[in-house]
Design a protein around this motif. Structure first.
Motif, short mmCIF file in Angstrom:
data_model
loop_
_atom_site.label_atom_id
_atom_site.label_comp_id
_atom_site.label_asym_id
_atom_site.label_seq_id
_atom_site.Cartn_x
_atom_site.Cartn_y
_atom_site.Cartn_z
N GLU A 122 0.84 -1.21 0.00
CA GLU A 122 0.00 0.00 0.00
C GLU A 122 0.87 1.26 0.00
N THR A 123 1.91 1.24 0.84
CA THR A 123 2.78 2.40 0.96
C THR A 123 3.56 2.65 -0.32
N ILE A 124 4.01 1.58 -0.98
CA ILE A 124 4.74 1.72 -2.25
C ILE A 124 3.84 2.39 -3.28
N SER A 125 2.56 1.98 -3.35
CA SER A 125 1.67 2.60 -4.34
C SER A 125 1.33 4.04 -3.93
N GLU A 126 1.23 4.32 -2.61
CA GLU A 126 0.96 5.69 -2.14
C GLU A 126 2.07 6.66 -2.55
N VAL A 127 3.33 6.22 -2.38
CA VAL A 127 4.45 7.12 -2.70
C VAL A 127 4.87 7.01 -4.17
N GLY A 128 4.31 6.04 -4.89
CA GLY A 128 4.61 5.90 -6.30
C GLY A 128 6.02 5.40 -6.58
N ALA A 129 6.56 4.59 -5.68
CA ALA A 129 7.91 4.06 -5.87
C ALA A 129 7.88 2.90 -6.85
N GLU B 46 14.30 3.96 -4.71
CA GLU B 46 13.34 4.78 -3.96
C GLU B 46 13.01 4.19 -2.59
N MET B 47 13.84 3.27 -2.15
CA MET B 47 13.60 2.59 -0.88
C MET B 47 13.54 3.57 0.29
N GLY B 48 14.40 4.57 0.29
CA GLY B 48 14.42 5.55 1.37
C GLY B 48 13.09 6.27 1.51
N LYS B 49 12.51 6.61 0.36
CA LYS B 49 11.21 7.31 0.36
C LYS B 49 10.13 6.39 0.95
N VAL B 50 10.16 5.11 0.58
CA VAL B 50 9.17 4.15 1.07
C VAL B 50 9.36 3.94 2.58
N MET B 51 10.60 3.77 3.00
CA MET B 51 10.88 3.54 4.43
C MET B 51 10.44 4.75 5.27
N ILE C 279 6.71 4.49 5.57
CA ILE C 279 6.18 3.31 6.26
C ILE C 279 6.53 3.28 7.76
N THR C 280 7.66 3.87 8.13
CA THR C 280 8.11 3.80 9.52
C THR C 280 7.06 4.24 10.53
N PRO C 281 6.39 5.39 10.34
CA PRO C 281 5.38 5.78 11.33
C PRO C 281 4.21 4.79 11.42
N LYS C 282 3.90 4.11 10.31
CA LYS C 282 2.77 3.17 10.29
C LYS C 282 3.06 1.91 11.10
N VAL C 283 4.32 1.49 11.14
CA VAL C 283 4.64 0.21 11.78
C VAL C 283 5.49 0.37 13.05
N LYS C 284 5.66 1.61 13.50
CA LYS C 284 6.50 1.90 14.66
C LYS C 284 6.11 1.02 15.86
N GLY C 285 7.08 0.27 16.37
CA GLY C 285 6.85 -0.58 17.53
C GLY C 285 6.11 -1.87 17.22
N LYS C 286 5.58 -1.99 15.99
CA LYS C 286 4.79 -3.18 15.64
C LYS C 286 5.56 -4.16 14.77
N ALA C 287 6.76 -3.74 14.31
CA ALA C 287 7.56 -4.62 13.46
C ALA C 287 9.02 -4.19 13.54
N ASP C 288 9.89 -5.17 13.41
CA ASP C 288 11.33 -4.92 13.42
C ASP C 288 11.73 -4.22 12.12
N ASN C 289 12.51 -3.13 12.24
CA ASN C 289 12.90 -2.36 11.06
C ASN C 289 13.66 -3.19 10.03
N GLN D 276 12.12 -6.67 -1.23
CA GLN D 276 11.49 -7.73 -2.03
C GLN D 276 10.39 -7.15 -2.92
N CYS D 277 9.56 -6.28 -2.36
CA CYS D 277 8.45 -5.72 -3.11
C CYS D 277 8.90 -4.77 -4.22
N LEU D 278 10.02 -4.09 -3.99
CA LEU D 278 10.51 -3.14 -5.00
C LEU D 278 11.35 -3.83 -6.08
#
Length: 149
Positions: free
Chosen positions: A107-114, A119-124, A127-137, A146-148
């Motif tokens: 979803e985030t990749i399509s939102e930012v158009g990467a 463009e990994m930095g832009k995606v990260m 996405i970081t605020p969305k998954v903060k504390g809920k997933a290992d960076n 993998q997705c890019l």
């Protein structure tokens, strides 16, 4: 009313002292120390999100040390680090499954158009605020790659 993370840590530390659970008490004290240090440094009270950041940092420190302990055949220290990680992880929000994480990444990749790994930095960053504390960076990063790719 729900207890704040800071109040829960204090309450759990007192409980661990009563139960003479040294590992849990010491681990929670260490986190509370890091929180107090952050408050002293910034001269402001920390909020829930900053406490989550501190918990994530402390877990990362232990995971990094774990590798060294295992290389050095120090199973006693590795066991202790794993136990501390378990105590700290209990304070994090429910962790996202790989499928949930992959969905958020897509979803985030399509939102930012990467469209490429460049463009990994832009995606990260998105996405970081969305998954903060809920997933290992590290895990997030590998799924983004993998997705890019």
């Amino acid at each position: 009313m729900q207890m704040s993370l800071k109040e829960k840590l204090l309450s759990d530390m007192k409980e661990a002292m009563k139960e003479k659970d040294v590992l849990r008490k010491d681990t929670i004290q260490m986190v509370r120390g890091a929180i107090l240090q952050k408050e002293k440094d910034s001269l402001k009270e920390v909020h829930e999100e900053q406490i989550l950041d501190i918990l994530v940092q402390e877990i990362k420190k232990r995971k990094d040390a774990l590798v060294d302990f295992e290389k050095g055949n120090r199973h006693d220290l590795a066991e202790s680090a794993n136990a501390e990680i378990a105590v700290l992880t209990a304070y994090l929000p429910k962790q996202l499954s790989d499928d949930e994480l992959t969905e958020i990444v897509r979803e985030t990749i399509s939102e930012v158009g990467a469209s490429s790994v460049k463009e990994m930095g832009k995606v990260m960053a998105a996405i970081t605020p969305k998954v903060k504390g809920k997933a290992d960076n590290g895990k997030v990063s590998s799924i983004v790659k993998q997705c890019l790719a």
